[in-house]
Motif scaffolding. Structure first.
Motif, short mmCIF file in Angstrom:
data_model
loop_
_atom_site.label_atom_id
_atom_site.label_comp_id
_atom_site.label_asym_id
_atom_site.label_seq_id
_atom_site.Cartn_x
_atom_site.Cartn_y
_atom_site.Cartn_z
N GLU A 68 0.80 -1.27 0.15
CA GLU A 68 0.06 0.08 -0.16
C GLU A 68 0.96 1.25 0.03
O GLU A 68 0.54 2.35 -0.51
CB GLU A 68 -0.88 -0.08 1.07
N LYS A 69 2.10 1.30 0.40
CA LYS A 69 3.05 2.23 0.59
C LYS A 69 3.48 2.88 -1.12
O LYS A 69 3.69 3.88 -1.34
CB LYS A 69 4.09 2.04 1.29
N LYS A 72 -0.81 3.51 -4.41
CA LYS A 72 -1.69 4.67 -3.84
C LYS A 72 -3.02 4.97 -4.59
O LYS A 72 -3.79 5.60 -3.95
CB LYS A 72 -1.04 6.08 -3.73
N GLU A 73 -3.38 4.11 -5.50
CA GLU A 73 -4.64 4.36 -6.36
C GLU A 73 -5.94 4.10 -5.43
O GLU A 73 -5.72 3.03 -4.49
CB GLU A 73 -4.43 3.26 -7.48
N ASN A 74 -7.02 4.91 -5.52
CA ASN A 74 -8.00 4.63 -4.62
C ASN A 74 -9.44 4.65 -5.40
O ASN A 74 -10.38 4.72 -4.76
CB ASN A 74 -7.82 5.69 -3.53
N ASN A 91 -8.71 5.37 2.05
CA ASN A 91 -7.42 5.12 2.42
C ASN A 91 -7.27 4.52 3.80
O ASN A 91 -6.22 4.21 4.36
CB ASN A 91 -6.68 6.54 2.12
N GLU A 92 -8.39 5.03 4.70
CA GLU A 92 -8.13 4.62 6.19
C GLU A 92 -8.35 3.35 6.38
O GLU A 92 -7.65 2.92 7.29
CB GLU A 92 -9.45 5.63 6.86
N LYS A 94 -6.61 0.77 4.93
CA LYS A 94 -5.40 0.46 3.98
C LYS A 94 -5.45 -0.94 3.48
O LYS A 94 -4.86 -1.07 2.30
CB LYS A 94 -4.14 1.35 4.45
N ARG A 97 -8.25 -1.62 0.97
CA ARG A 97 -7.98 -0.86 -0.14
C ARG A 97 -6.63 -1.54 -1.04
O ARG A 97 -6.99 -1.61 -2.22
CB ARG A 97 -7.47 0.52 0.05
N ALA A 98 -5.63 -1.96 -0.32
CA ALA A 98 -4.58 -2.19 -1.10
C ALA A 98 -4.91 -3.49 -1.48
O ALA A 98 -4.60 -3.97 -2.65
CB ALA A 98 -3.34 -2.50 -0.01
#
Length: 235
Positions: A68-69, A72-74, A91-92, A94, A97-98
């Motif tokens: 995830e670092k 960063k696409e969301n 993003n919260e 993570k 999302r990742a």
């Protein structure tokens, strides 16, 4: 006379052995790995080397923490038989999302289906009865994600959330290959605290409603297959 014949035969034998010895020594053994004259076979093992590890419960969290670092696409777009659905990933949350971005980049969701449809509740996707989808999961790995339910997100209409694994799951560990979108007017807040909300629909709720209106059998499987043609990153 016999002595002369014996000497002649002996001379012939010695001469033949000397020729064979010279012939052997004229072709030295060559190291095929270093010779420039002999073509070297490609290292097919290296070519097939995985870019990412096969994921398990033991390494998944550490992997996504690093993934995830750099990824960063969301925002993603889900293209279905009925149109497109654009989703913003939070993003919260993570790890979730990742995970979704990773599976999108691996093209896992392409040719999966909305396999569970419950009108005025949810539409659920990320699986299929196609053996090729099971093969994709086998190659990526078998793993679960822990819940992340304390970020202030609830199951409002239009959110995307992650279902628990089908196995006995006292801690509601999430099944990373699947997701559901809440279609219910007013939301489905009885799900709050049990499942991780990790995004929301920002465009295409009309498509969600259309999918939710499709006829199903008694097991909530659509009578007509509802394909996800592809999922792609748009930002």
């Amino acid at each position: 006379m016999r002595i002369l014949m014996f000497i002649g035969v002996l001379f012939i034998l010695v001469n033949c052995e000397d020729k064979q010895s010279r012939q052997k020594n004229s072709h030295p053994i060559v190291d095929s790995m270093s010779s420039k004259d002999i073509p070297v076979k490609k290292n097919t093992t290296a070519e097939k080397q995985r870019k990412f590890p096969k994921l398990t419960d033991k390494n998944a969290m550490e992997f996504f923490l690093e993934y995830e670092k750099e990824n960063k696409e969301n925002k993603v777009r889900i293209t279905t038989d009925f149109g497109t659905i654009d989703i913003l990933l939070f993003n919260e949350t993570k790890f979730h999302r990742a995970n979704f971005i990773f599976l999108t980049k691996q093209k896992y969701f392409d040719n999966t289906q909305f396999y569970r449809v419950v009108k005025n509740f949810v539409i659920q996707a990320g699986n299929s009865d196609d053996i090729a989808i099971a093969e994709k999961r086998r190659k990526i790995g078998q793993y679960l994600l822990p819940p992340d339910t304390n970020r202030g997100y609830v199951h409002d209409r239009g959110v995307i959330s992650m279902p628990s694994s089908e196995i006995e799951n006292a801690y509601k560990m999430a099944s990373p290959y699947q997701f559901f979108i809440v279609q219910q007017q007013g939301g489905a807040h009885h799900l709050d605290g049990d499942y991780t909300v990790f995004g929301r629909v920002i465009d295409g709720m009309d498509v969600v409603d259309t999918i939710a209106a499709q006829e199903t059998d008694d097991s909530e499987w659509p009578l007509r297959n509802i394909w996800i043609q592809k999922v792609e990153i748009i930002n």
